[in-house]
Design an enzyme around this catalytic site. Structure first.
Site, PDB file in Angstrom:
ATOM      1  N   TYR A  40       0.837  -1.197   0.000  1.00  0.00           N
ATOM      2  CA  TYR A  40       0.000   0.000   0.000  1.00  0.00           C
ATOM      3  C   TYR A  40       0.873   1.247   0.000  1.00  0.00           C
ATOM      4  CZ  TYR A  40       1.049   0.436   5.009  1.00  0.00           C
ATOM      5  OH  TYR A  40       1.690   0.573   6.216  1.00  0.00           O
ATOM      6  N   CYS A  41       0.258   2.374  -0.400  1.00  0.00           N
ATOM      7  CA  CYS A  41       0.919   3.681  -0.382  1.00  0.00           C
ATOM      8  C   CYS A  41      -0.163   4.740  -0.183  1.00  0.00           C
ATOM      9  CB  CYS A  41       1.720   3.919  -1.662  1.00  0.00           C
ATOM     10  SG  CYS A  41       0.744   3.786  -3.169  1.00  0.00           S
ATOM     11  N   THR A  42       0.185   6.003  -0.331  1.00  0.00           N
ATOM     12  CA  THR A  42      -0.761   7.078  -0.004  1.00  0.00           C
ATOM     13  C   THR A  42      -1.999   7.061  -0.890  1.00  0.00           C
ATOM     14  OG1 THR A  42       1.108   8.446   0.671  1.00  0.00           O
ATOM     15  CG2 THR A  42      -0.999   9.559   0.354  1.00  0.00           C
TER      16      THR A  42
END
Length: 318
Positions: free
Chosen positions: A192-194
């Site tokens: 996951y990331c922003t």
């Protein structure tokens, strides 16, 4: 129009009187005319009072912008009118004040810089997981959960049980993966990331490296915080965002973090009480890595910011 676009548009209408609308967007597509598109896109944003940053490259578009609801709607319509970006999706949040100083449209080699040749999310990518299904995946003992963001972002918030690579930049991520053979110990990799864009390349890279079951959070942390109720959430802390809000929390409410303008790291209210904190000059994260000459320069800049504030204008470096 996709379901995501329908949801986003109604969300904008509901909060139309609440400050500025912030739109985070990206789309991978073959965009050969990106350099010629820069000036017209810059002019369009300027004419509509939109501020923020849009990166354009041969591989697509990426950025975050803010403006009135009507202005952002016009921009999204304009971008989706381009054949390359017809299926562009975006995520929305609100800001109580304009979170950007200026508008920048920048041609780049990559819209998110990993530094690995021939990684193309249009050809190979991980499996998208909707926010509503994310908790089940990352709670599976057969899953390794990886945060693909950098250390200053993970410092203020992370998913429960996630592995933090402690990278300074996204360019370090490929070497981190190659040096961690233990990542092959479980069959599933969740990332996951922003907002989702880094995971497009990260999952493509993982697939190229031989990992078979690779998943990523669709819409990133921002979409998760928007859609998953706080009482069901496995997110701990706040999410760093790349604008003057600094962080957002569940429901995409503005967080309480401030930004140290010396090192650009987020800082908490507690850190502001540190003897090493001086507004615009230093914080506990950077005090020991800066010289007195650096701090003198920062103080001079902070003085100019204070003078500009007295005149009722915003200093370009604030």
């Amino acid at each position: 129009m996709t379901d995501n676009q329908i949801t986003s548009r109604s969300h904008a209408t509901d909060g139309a009187t609440n400050g500025f609308l912030v739109a985070a967007l990206y789309h991978f597509a073959r965009f050969e005319r990106f350099e010629a598109f820069r000036e017209p896109l810059q002019a369009f944003c300027d004419e509509n009072g939109i501020k923020g940053t849009l990166l354009i490259a041969r591989e697509g578009i990426n950025g975050t912008v803010a403006g009135t609801d009507d202005a952002i709607a016009r921009l999204l319509t304009h971008l989706r009118a381009q054949p390359e970006f017809a299926n562009l999706e975006h995520k929305e949040s609100r800001a109580s004040k304009m979170p950007f100083l200026r508008m920048k449209v920048r041609p780049k080699k990559e819209i998110v810089t990993m530094g690995v040749e021939d990684i193309d999310p249009n050809k190979i990518v991980g499996t998208y997981v909707d926010p509503k299904d994310w908790n089940a995946l990352i709670s599976d003992p057969e899953t390794i959960l990886i945060d693909t963001r950098n250390d200053y972002e993970t410092a203020i918030g992370i998913f429960k049980g996630a592995v933090d690579p402690n990278t300074k930049t996204f360019r370090e991520f490929p070497d981190w993966v190659r040096n961690n053979t233990g990542l092959h110990n479980k069959p599933k990799i969740a990332m996951y990331c922003t907002g989702g864009i880094r995971c497009e390349k990260a999952t493509a890279f993982m697939k190229e490296e031989g990992f078979e079951e690779v998943y990523h959070l669709k819409g990133g942390i921002l979409k998760y915080l928007e859609e998953v109720p706080e009482e069901e959430s496995l997110w701990e802390g706040a999410c760093f965002v790349f604008d003057e809000r600094v962080s957002v929390e569940h429901g995409l409410k503005e967080g309480n973090h401030k930004l140290c303008h010396a090192c650009r790291n987020p800082i908490t209210a507690e850190e502001i009480t540190s003897a090493k904190y001086e507004e615009g000059v230093s914080c506990s994260n950077c005090y020991d890595t800066r010289s007195e000459a650096d701090r003198l320069r920062y103080r001079q800049r902070q003085h100019q910011i204070a003078l500009a504030k007295k005149r009722g204008v915003r200093h370009i470096g604030s």
